[in-house]
Design an enzyme around this catalytic site. Sequence first.
Site, PDB file in Angstrom:
ATOM      1  N   HIS A   1       0.866  -1.181   0.000  1.00  0.00           N
ATOM      2  CA  HIS A   1       0.000   0.000   0.000  1.00  0.00           C
ATOM      3  C   HIS A   1       0.910   1.241   0.000  1.00  0.00           C
ATOM      4  CE1 HIS A   1      -2.778   2.932   1.891  1.00  0.00           C
ATOM      5  NE2 HIS A   1      -3.757   2.143   1.498  1.00  0.00           N
TER       6      HIS A   1
ATOM      7  N   ASP B   1       2.903  -4.677   8.061  1.00  0.00           N
ATOM      8  CA  ASP B   1       1.699  -3.859   7.887  1.00  0.00           C
ATOM      9  C   ASP B   1       0.527  -4.829   8.002  1.00  0.00           C
ATOM     10  OD1 ASP B   1      -0.596  -2.837   6.765  1.00  0.00           O
ATOM     11  OD2 ASP B   1       0.383  -1.899   5.058  1.00  0.00           O
TER      12      ASP B   1
ATOM     13  N   GLN C   1      -4.713  -5.354   6.786  1.00  0.00           N
ATOM     14  CA  GLN C   1      -5.702  -6.313   6.289  1.00  0.00           C
ATOM     15  C   GLN C   1      -5.640  -7.620   7.079  1.00  0.00           C
ATOM     16  OE1 GLN C   1      -7.979  -5.622   3.977  1.00  0.00           O
ATOM     17  NE2 GLN C   1      -7.159  -3.614   3.477  1.00  0.00           N
TER      18      GLN C   1
ATOM     19  N   LYS D   1     -10.546  -0.615  10.114  1.00  0.00           N
ATOM     20  CA  LYS D   1     -10.776  -1.843   9.326  1.00  0.00           C
ATOM     21  C   LYS D   1     -11.143  -3.010  10.227  1.00  0.00           C
ATOM     22  CE  LYS D   1      -7.359  -0.432   5.926  1.00  0.00           C
ATOM     23  NZ  LYS D   1      -7.924  -0.040   4.639  1.00  0.00           N
TER      24      LYS D   1
ATOM     25  N   CYS E   1      -4.672   2.339  -3.829  1.00  0.00           N
ATOM     26  CA  CYS E   1      -3.473   2.887  -3.174  1.00  0.00           C
ATOM     27  C   CYS E   1      -2.290   1.950  -3.340  1.00  0.00           C
ATOM     28  CB  CYS E   1      -3.707   3.165  -1.692  1.00  0.00           C
ATOM     29  SG  CYS E   1      -4.923   4.419  -1.385  1.00  0.00           S
TER      30      CYS E   1
HETATM   31  C1  LIG Z   1      -2.457  -2.955   3.498  1.00  0.00           C
HETATM   32  C2  LIG Z   1      -2.817  -1.573   3.962  1.00  0.00           C
HETATM   33  N1  LIG Z   1      -1.898  -0.813   4.555  1.00  0.00           N
HETATM   34  C3  LIG Z   1      -2.174   0.418   5.009  1.00  0.00           C
HETATM   35  C4  LIG Z   1      -3.427   0.974   4.889  1.00  0.00           C
HETATM   36  C5  LIG Z   1      -3.663   2.381   5.380  1.00  0.00           C
HETATM   37  O1  LIG Z   1      -4.561   2.448   6.429  1.00  0.00           O
HETATM   38  P1  LIG Z   1      -4.950   3.863   7.062  1.00  0.00           P
HETATM   39  O2  LIG Z   1      -5.408   4.697   5.906  1.00  0.00           O
HETATM   40  O3  LIG Z   1      -6.024   3.581   8.039  1.00  0.00           O
HETATM   41  O4  LIG Z   1      -3.735   4.423   7.687  1.00  0.00           O
HETATM   42  C6  LIG Z   1      -4.420   0.221   4.269  1.00  0.00           C
HETATM   43  C7  LIG Z   1      -5.785   0.772   4.113  1.00  0.00           C
HETATM   44  O5  LIG Z   1      -6.171   1.373   3.166  1.00  0.00           O
HETATM   45  C8  LIG Z   1      -4.112  -1.079   3.798  1.00  0.00           C
HETATM   46  O6  LIG Z   1      -5.039  -1.830   3.188  1.00  0.00           O
END
Ligand SMILES: Cc1ncc(COP(=O)(O)O)c(C=O)c1O
Lengths: 411, 155
Positions: free
Chosen positions: A127, A205, A208, A231, A369
């Site tokens: 991401h 990370d 998910q 999430k 993203c």
């Molecule tokens: C794999 C992953 N990492 C990071 C994020 C970023 O999460 P947040 O926008 O809550 O910081 C997301 C969510 O969009 C994600 O799916």
Amino acid sequence: MTAHPKFDVQRIRQDFPILSQSIRGKPFVFLDSGASAQKPRAVIDAMRNAMETQYANVHRGLHWMSERTTESYEAVRDTIALLINAPSRDEIVITSSITASLNLVAHSYGRSALKPGQAVLISGMEHHSNIVPWQMLRDAHGIELRVCPITDAGELDMTAFETLLADGKVGLVSITHMSNVLGTYTPAERIVRIAHAAGAKVMFDGAQAIVHRQVDVQALGCDFYCFTGHKLYGPTGIGALWARREILESMPPFMGGGDMISSVTFEKSSWAAVPHKFEAGTPAILEGIGLKAAIDYFRAIGYEAISAHERALTEHAIARLSDIEGVQIIGRAQDRGGVISFTLDRAHAHDVATLLDRQGIAVRAGHHCAEPLMHRLGLDSTARATFGLYTTHEEIDVLAEALTKIRKFFK
Amino acid sequence: MSFDDLRDLYQGVIMDHGRHPRHGTRLQSFDVTAKGDNPMCGDRVQIWLKYAPDHTIADAGFEARGCAISIASADLMADVVRGRSPADTKALFDAFRAMVRTGICPDHAGDLADPLEKLKPLLGVHEYPSRVKCATLAWHALTAALEGVQEGSSE
Ligand SMILES: Cc1ncc(COP(=O)(O)O)c(C=O)c1O
């Protein structure tokens, strides 16, 4: 696969007030939990209750209301520690999101423990939030950013992974635990073993992964783990970072301000102990209370039941979507979860998403993203259906029928 | 199978122009060209323009990758800008953009009434604010071409 005996999805759905709505006159089919999940009544009630009966600033008032609020806010730290089996609640840093957690590590650990010339290794399916902070660190601090490629099946290329670590320059591996586009789980234990043998620390990370699979940071053996609350059926504006105590202690603060100090003079300030050193300013009090309620709710159902339900859903969805001519599921990882990206031969992903929306079905479309991953796949965008603990087999059938119809419409 | 519930935005005109554009080719001989890029959704378009001696647009062509809305919009645009001066074209874009943002077809007397009527099938995108940029991408590229720059902005 049959559902877990204890798991009654219809009863669970009743805990989520939003799901009983109709959208455009059709039952609301929400297949976008991977972007942000819906909230159970328990979360809504906990946050409302706090505002109605028990709210003041935390950590600083000497009055009853502040003490009680501090207790109920601080309880989220214990709950998170339990959720991921952290050895100590003091190793849980509460942040505003996983993006904030990743930036905290990039900025603080990245500029102190990592030296110019060392490298950070990420993967080809990250991401943006696990790419951009490292690019910023690279440009400001002179580290090298390495990217481990993925295979055509959408799995981490483990041969390349080992090769990229071989020269011993990698100080930190920061990698997704589950792809938000392909649904692939990365082989976490193996990653840790290989990285540690090469002298690198490992951060996952878990945005998910933690929603679908039990995470035990001690069993994984990693050094950092982070996730985001919204999430995980909790509110927005709150996330967490776990790291080993000695690592946290060695890291300088990221943001300065109230709550993170032990004393301040104009000449010099000294920092509070971990984790408070990293928690400048009034925290997201209500969100902390909400996240605790979400995790309690989630843990009461249990990973075993949730994972079994979602595994069954994923199998069902792959079977149903594979049956539709012109639908291509992106990613064929062996170990995968309830995140399914797909394309339709006759229609662009945005048209698909809009036309699904006309039928009450919410999916996401775009690059999710993860633009570099899209380039690797040779795609501009995909549509993506993601499942939560409230998703039903019938909803997947509705999706499959709607896609069939859209394809006919685009004949 | 009834498609009634799908049709409000994806009317016949849009499906037709989106899938079988009339002007979806690069001009062999042209005076200016510009690209438009929408990184958020991966839509891309390039516009070619040929001017007449009086500097009105004699011909317009495009190549696009993207959704049905963006392609239909580029095609309808290429159709309605022919014979127009640059100033006239910019006024038309302003009116079109207002229409897709608000869902109200501006009350234009005279010159713009006709082309706006042709563009009206795109009015439905106002219900999808995130897709307004699909409908305006080609227009941004066209504006860039008229101004002699290579790359258009997007919404
Ligand atoms: C794999 C992953 N990492 C990071 C994020 C970023 O999460 P947040 O926008 O809550 O910081 C997301 C969510 O969009 C994600 O799916």
